[in-house]
Motif scaffolding. Structure first.
Motif, PDB file in Angstrom:
ATOM      1  N   SER A  44       0.829  -1.208   0.000  1.00 38.62           N
ATOM      2  CA  SER A  44       0.000   0.000   0.000  1.00 38.62           C
ATOM      3  C   SER A  44       0.861   1.254   0.000  1.00 38.62           C
ATOM      4  O   SER A  44       0.514   2.269  -0.619  1.00 38.62           O
ATOM      5  CB  SER A  44      -0.927   0.006   1.223  1.00 38.62           C
ATOM      6  N   ALA A  45       1.995   1.197   0.702  1.00 40.11           N
ATOM      7  CA  ALA A  45       2.932   2.324   0.693  1.00 40.11           C
ATOM      8  C   ALA A  45       3.692   2.379  -0.625  1.00 40.11           C
ATOM      9  O   ALA A  45       3.946   3.471  -1.166  1.00 40.11           O
ATOM     10  CB  ALA A  45       3.905   2.203   1.861  1.00 40.11           C
ATOM     11  N   ALA A  46       4.060   1.232  -1.166  1.00 44.17           N
ATOM     12  CA  ALA A  46       4.849   1.188  -2.402  1.00 44.17           C
ATOM     13  C   ALA A  46       4.141   1.895  -3.547  1.00 44.17           C
ATOM     14  O   ALA A  46       4.770   2.615  -4.337  1.00 44.17           O
ATOM     15  CB  ALA A  46       5.160  -0.260  -2.781  1.00 44.17           C
ATOM     16  N   VAL A  47       2.825   1.714  -3.658  1.00 43.63           N
ATOM     17  CA  VAL A  47       2.111   2.284  -4.797  1.00 43.63           C
ATOM     18  C   VAL A  47       1.982   3.800  -4.706  1.00 43.63           C
ATOM     19  O   VAL A  47       1.558   4.441  -5.688  1.00 43.63           O
ATOM     20  CB  VAL A  47       0.708   1.659  -4.953  1.00 43.63           C
ATOM     21  N   ARG A  48       2.372   4.405  -3.582  1.00 39.66           N
ATOM     22  CA  ARG A  48       2.367   5.857  -3.461  1.00 39.66           C
ATOM     23  C   ARG A  48       3.623   6.478  -4.075  1.00 39.66           C
ATOM     24  O   ARG A  48       3.776   7.705  -4.055  1.00 39.66           O
ATOM     25  CB  ARG A  48       2.268   6.284  -1.994  1.00 39.66           C
ATOM     26  N   ALA A  49       4.495   5.680  -4.636  1.00 39.98           N
ATOM     27  CA  ALA A  49       5.720   6.197  -5.251  1.00 39.98           C
ATOM     28  C   ALA A  49       5.386   7.012  -6.503  1.00 39.98           C
ATOM     29  O   ALA A  49       4.342   6.807  -7.133  1.00 39.98           O
ATOM     30  CB  ALA A  49       6.653   5.049  -5.612  1.00 39.98           C
ATOM     31  N   PRO A  50       6.281   7.924  -6.887  1.00 42.06           N
ATOM     32  CA  PRO A  50       6.065   8.687  -8.121  1.00 42.06           C
ATOM     33  C   PRO A  50       6.429   7.860  -9.352  1.00 42.06           C
ATOM     34  O   PRO A  50       7.237   6.929  -9.279  1.00 42.06           O
ATOM     35  CB  PRO A  50       7.025   9.867  -7.958  1.00 42.06           C
ATOM     36  N   SER A  51       5.828   8.202 -10.468  1.00 39.73           N
ATOM     37  CA  SER A  51       6.179   7.582 -11.749  1.00 39.73           C
ATOM     38  C   SER A  51       5.877   8.584 -12.850  1.00 39.73           C
ATOM     39  O   SER A  51       5.012   9.447 -12.695  1.00 39.73           O
ATOM     40  CB  SER A  51       5.385   6.285 -11.978  1.00 39.73           C
ATOM     41  N   VAL A  52       6.613   8.485 -13.960  1.00 39.90           N
ATOM     42  CA  VAL A  52       6.414   9.423 -15.065  1.00 39.90           C
ATOM     43  C   VAL A  52       4.971   9.330 -15.566  1.00 39.90           C
ATOM     44  O   VAL A  52       4.463   8.240 -15.847  1.00 39.90           O
ATOM     45  CB  VAL A  52       7.400   9.125 -16.213  1.00 39.90           C
ATOM     46  N   HIS A  53       4.304  10.484 -15.627  1.00 41.34           N
ATOM     47  CA  HIS A  53       2.899  10.586 -16.045  1.00 41.34           C
ATOM     48  C   HIS A  53       1.968   9.761 -15.137  1.00 41.34           C
ATOM     49  O   HIS A  53       0.853   9.428 -15.538  1.00 41.34           O
ATOM     50  CB  HIS A  53       2.694  10.130 -17.493  1.00 41.34           C
TER      51      HIS A  53
END
Length: 328
Positions: free
Chosen positions: A16-25
């Motif tokens: 759940s925390a991992a998916v809060r990471a940034p990603s291009v677009h």
């Protein structure tokens, strides 16, 4: 002794925390597979940007940031963990394996970083003309170093204009690349969506006087007197190599820097155009006198808080365990 259910709860919290990471677009190009005491981190090739990111470097950078968030969450929950990058040479999509090892008391630093995960988001609007203090700058540099990477601060008008020219040139080259505009447009969202960049989160429409050329996500024109900062705080992050595992290492360093900045009260946004064009990336490397290419540009400062972008539900990113066929 932690029960199996407690371990699974910890692993789900980490994802759940991992998916809060940034990603291009905000492509969120990751998938996860849970074992009894492991999190497998996998690339999702369907979410790679074939025009802007043909070799998957930005995808791996994003997944590295997700790996770091998972590590922070486990530490916050009182677990030590071992992370192995690219654990399966036969499966290039298997980017990392995070394994719980033993209970371990969380430190104040673990708690600070974990709290920052939910608050961190890209702020593409103008920042205040307030200088980032020297001690905060030192913390950001130390955060990159703690993950085995480097963070170069772009100081002074000469260096800033050199970087600004590279950003502008790269942006023009990308916009002239066939298919790039359509690819960008495919990730701009007009209505609520679990991925992509909403127009109101993409920042105002770029204008000619802006020092740093930003991607145009179709935002509204900005109000008079709301120009971008004339002396922006800009930094460049990189690893000490340029193999795929260096991309993952840089992603972890990037996220530690971003969470540290958030904990210090800074807003942040990322600029990838000059590292998305190989020739411009090489010019930036030479200008920084680095042996390996830079991975991302970071802009930071003080700003009015904006909303976060959505994330896909866990059901969409958790892959089922492979079926094991037993002989009779």
């Amino acid at each position: 002794m932690m029960t199996p259910s407690a371990r699974q709860t910890a692993l789900h919290t980490a994802v759940s925390a991992a998916v809060r990471a940034p990603s291009v677009h905000n492509t969120q190009p990751w998938r996860f597979r849970l074992g009894a005491d492991t999190i497998g981190v996998y690339a999702d090739p369907d979410r790679r940007l074939p025009i802007a990111d043909p070799d998957g470097r930005a995808l791996r950078l994003s997944c590295g940031a997700a790996i770091f968030n998972a590590r922070v969450a486990l530490a916050h929950l009182g677990w030590s963990a071992e992370t192995t990058l690219q654990p399966d040479a036969a499966d290039p999509l298997h980017l990392a394996e995070i394994r719980l090892t033993a209970p371990h008391p969380a430190t104040p630093g673990d708690q600070e970083l974990f709290t920052a995960i939910g608050r961190r988001h890209s702020n593409r609007g103008p920042f205040m003309d307030t200088a980032v203090p020297m001690d905060v700058r030192a913390r950001l540099v130390a955060a990159a170093r703690a993950e085995g990477c480097w963070l170069d601060l772009i100081l002074g008008p000469v260096a800033q204009h050199m970087v600004a020219e590279l950003v502008d040139t790269a942006d023009r080259l990308l916009r002239a690349t066939p298919g790039y505009g359509a690819e960008l447009a495919s990730w701009i969202r007009e209505r609520p969506s679990p991925d992509g960049v909403p127009r109101d989160a993409g920042g105002p429409t770029p204008e000619p006087q802006d020092l740093l050329t930003r991607r145009d996500f179709g935002g509204a024109p900005r109000a008079p007197g709301r120009d971008y900062e004339s002396d922006p705080f800009v930094a460049v992050l990189g690893a000490y190599g340029h193999a795929p595992h260096d991309d993952l290492q840089a992603g972890q360093a990037l996220q530690r820097v971003l969470l540290t900045a958030t904990a210090c009260g800074l807003a942040t946004s990322l600029m990838s155009q000059p590292v998305d064009v190989p020739a411009i990336r090489e010019q930036l490397r030479l200008g920084l006198h680095r042996g390996a290419p830079p991975q991302i540009l970071l802009r930071a400062g003080y700003a009015v808080a904006t909303g976060t972008t959505a994330r896909r539900p866990l059901a969409d990113v958790l892959a089922p365990m492979p079926t094991v066929t037993r002989g009779t």
